[in-house]
Scaffold this motif. Structure first.
Motif, PDB file in Angstrom:
ATOM      1  N   GLY A 223       0.455  35.171  60.434  1.00  0.00           N
ATOM      2  CA  GLY A 223      -0.050  34.665  61.712  1.00  0.00           C
ATOM      3  C   GLY A 223       0.699  35.154  62.928  1.00  0.00           C
ATOM      4  N   GLY A 224       1.764  35.877  62.721  1.00  0.00           N
ATOM      5  CA  GLY A 224       2.529  36.410  63.842  1.00  0.00           C
ATOM      6  C   GLY A 224       2.053  37.790  64.247  1.00  0.00           C
ATOM      7  N   GLU A 225       2.795  38.380  65.137  1.00  0.00           N
ATOM      8  CA  GLU A 225       2.518  39.730  65.628  1.00  0.00           C
ATOM      9  C   GLU A 225       3.709  40.620  65.310  1.00  0.00           C
ATOM     10  OE1 GLU A 225      -0.165  40.800  67.468  1.00  0.00           O
ATOM     11  OE2 GLU A 225      -1.151  38.867  67.558  1.00  0.00           O
ATOM     12  N   THR A 226       3.453  41.869  64.983  1.00  0.00           N
ATOM     13  CA  THR A 226       4.525  42.840  64.840  1.00  0.00           C
ATOM     14  C   THR A 226       4.878  43.359  66.225  1.00  0.00           C
ATOM     15  OG1 THR A 226       3.824  43.474  62.626  1.00  0.00           O
ATOM     16  CG2 THR A 226       5.172  45.058  63.829  1.00  0.00           C
ATOM     17  N   VAL A 227       6.152  43.463  66.501  1.00  0.00           N
ATOM     18  CA  VAL A 227       6.644  43.933  67.792  1.00  0.00           C
ATOM     19  C   VAL A 227       7.467  45.191  67.553  1.00  0.00           C
ATOM     20  CG1 VAL A 227       8.093  43.375  69.769  1.00  0.00           C
ATOM     21  CG2 VAL A 227       6.775  41.572  68.656  1.00  0.00           C
ATOM     22  N   LEU A 228       7.180  46.228  68.322  1.00  0.00           N
ATOM     23  CA  LEU A 228       7.966  47.455  68.232  1.00  0.00           C
ATOM     24  C   LEU A 228       8.497  47.777  69.621  1.00  0.00           C
ATOM     25  CD1 LEU A 228       8.966  49.837  66.529  1.00  0.00           C
ATOM     26  CD2 LEU A 228       6.894  51.052  67.197  1.00  0.00           C
ATOM     27  N   ASN A 229       9.797  47.668  69.770  1.00  0.00           N
ATOM     28  CA  ASN A 229      10.453  48.040  71.022  1.00  0.00           C
ATOM     29  C   ASN A 229      11.078  49.400  70.832  1.00  0.00           C
ATOM     30  OD1 ASN A 229       9.748  45.653  72.187  1.00  0.00           O
ATOM     31  ND2 ASN A 229      11.805  44.815  72.282  1.00  0.00           N
ATOM     32  N   ARG A 230      10.790  50.286  71.762  1.00  0.00           N
ATOM     33  CA  ARG A 230      11.295  51.648  71.677  1.00  0.00           C
ATOM     34  C   ARG A 230      11.780  52.059  73.054  1.00  0.00           C
ATOM     35  NH1 ARG A 230       8.399  57.220  71.109  1.00  0.00           N
ATOM     36  NH2 ARG A 230       9.896  58.310  69.804  1.00  0.00           N
ATOM     37  N   GLY A 231      12.934  52.669  73.104  1.00  0.00           N
ATOM     38  CA  GLY A 231      13.472  53.112  74.379  1.00  0.00           C
ATOM     39  C   GLY A 231      14.301  54.362  74.216  1.00  0.00           C
ATOM     40  N   TYR A 232      14.433  55.079  75.292  1.00  0.00           N
ATOM     41  CA  TYR A 232      15.197  56.327  75.288  1.00  0.00           C
ATOM     42  C   TYR A 232      16.570  56.081  75.873  1.00  0.00           C
ATOM     43  CZ  TYR A 232      16.430  61.193  75.954  1.00  0.00           C
ATOM     44  OH  TYR A 232      17.064  62.408  75.894  1.00  0.00           O
ATOM     45  N   SER A 233      17.601  56.446  75.150  1.00  0.00           N
ATOM     46  CA  SER A 233      18.968  56.360  75.630  1.00  0.00           C
ATOM     47  C   SER A 233      19.351  57.713  76.214  1.00  0.00           C
ATOM     48  CB  SER A 233      19.917  55.992  74.486  1.00  0.00           C
ATOM     49  OG  SER A 233      21.257  56.115  74.922  1.00  0.00           O
ATOM     50  N   ALA A 234      19.427  57.781  77.539  1.00  0.00           N
ATOM     51  CA  ALA A 234      19.811  59.035  78.186  1.00  0.00           C
ATOM     52  C   ALA A 234      21.250  59.392  77.826  1.00  0.00           C
ATOM     53  CB  ALA A 234      19.645  58.905  79.695  1.00  0.00           C
ATOM     54  N   GLN A 235      22.086  58.383  77.648  1.00  0.00           N
ATOM     55  CA  GLN A 235      23.484  58.620  77.312  1.00  0.00           C
ATOM     56  C   GLN A 235      23.616  59.288  75.946  1.00  0.00           C
ATOM     57  OE1 GLN A 235      25.874  55.082  76.898  1.00  0.00           O
ATOM     58  NE2 GLN A 235      27.693  56.154  77.603  1.00  0.00           N
ATOM     59  N   LYS A 236      22.826  58.827  74.964  1.00  0.00           N
ATOM     60  CA  LYS A 236      22.883  59.396  73.620  1.00  0.00           C
ATOM     61  C   LYS A 236      21.919  60.560  73.435  1.00  0.00           C
ATOM     62  CE  LYS A 236      24.319  55.176  71.305  1.00  0.00           C
ATOM     63  NZ  LYS A 236      23.987  54.190  70.264  1.00  0.00           N
TER      64      LYS A 236
END
Length: 110
Positions: A5-18
Motif C-alpha cells: 500500500g505504500g509508494e516506492t521513492v527514489l531520490n537521486r542527486g549529483y554530487s559535484a564534489q565527488k
C-alpha cells in the motif's frame, strides 16, 4: 505502488564534489489520507522521516516542495536535473511564507 500500500521513492542527486550520481531507494506511506501531502518516508528500514508536501506541479508532477517535521529540513524535489528560475523563486517565496529563513545572494555589478 508497493504491494503493502505504500509508494516506492527514489531520490537521486549529483554530487559535484565527488563527480558522481548518488541514489537512495526508500518507501513512503500516507500518514492520514492519500489526498493529503503528508507522508512518512524511510530510506533506512524502520526509521521514518516526515515529508510534508506544501506545493507541487499539479499538472505534470515535475517538482514538489517538501518540508520536514521542523525548520531543519527543506527540499525542492525535481524530476529533472535543472529547475526553471520561476520554480526556484516560487520555492523560496513559499518556503519564506512557512517561516523558513532563506539567505539571498547579493550580486555585484556584472
Amino acid at each position: 505502488m508497493r504491494d503493502d500500500g505504500g509508494e516506492t521513492v527514489l531520490n537521486r542527486g549529483y554530487s559535484a564534489q565527488k563527480g558522481e550520481w548518488q541514489e537512495a531507494e526508500g518507501k513512503a506511506y500516507f500518514v492520514n489520507n492519500s489526498d493529503e501531502g503528508y507522508l512518512k518516508v524511510s530510506f533506512f528500514g524502520l526509521f521514518y522521516g516526515s515529508y510534508a508536501v506544501f506545493d507541487l506541479d499539479r499538472d505534470n508532477y515535475q517538482y514538489s516542495f517538501v518540508s520536514g517535521p521542523d525548520s531543519s529540513y527543506l527540499w525542492l524535489l525535481s524530476r529533472t536535473s535543472t529547475v526553471k528560475q520561476e520554480v526556484r523563486e516560487r520555492f523560496i517565496r513559499r518556503a519564506q511564507e512557512r517561516g523558513y529563513l532563506i539567505p539571498t545572494q547579493e550580486r555585484g555589478n556584472e
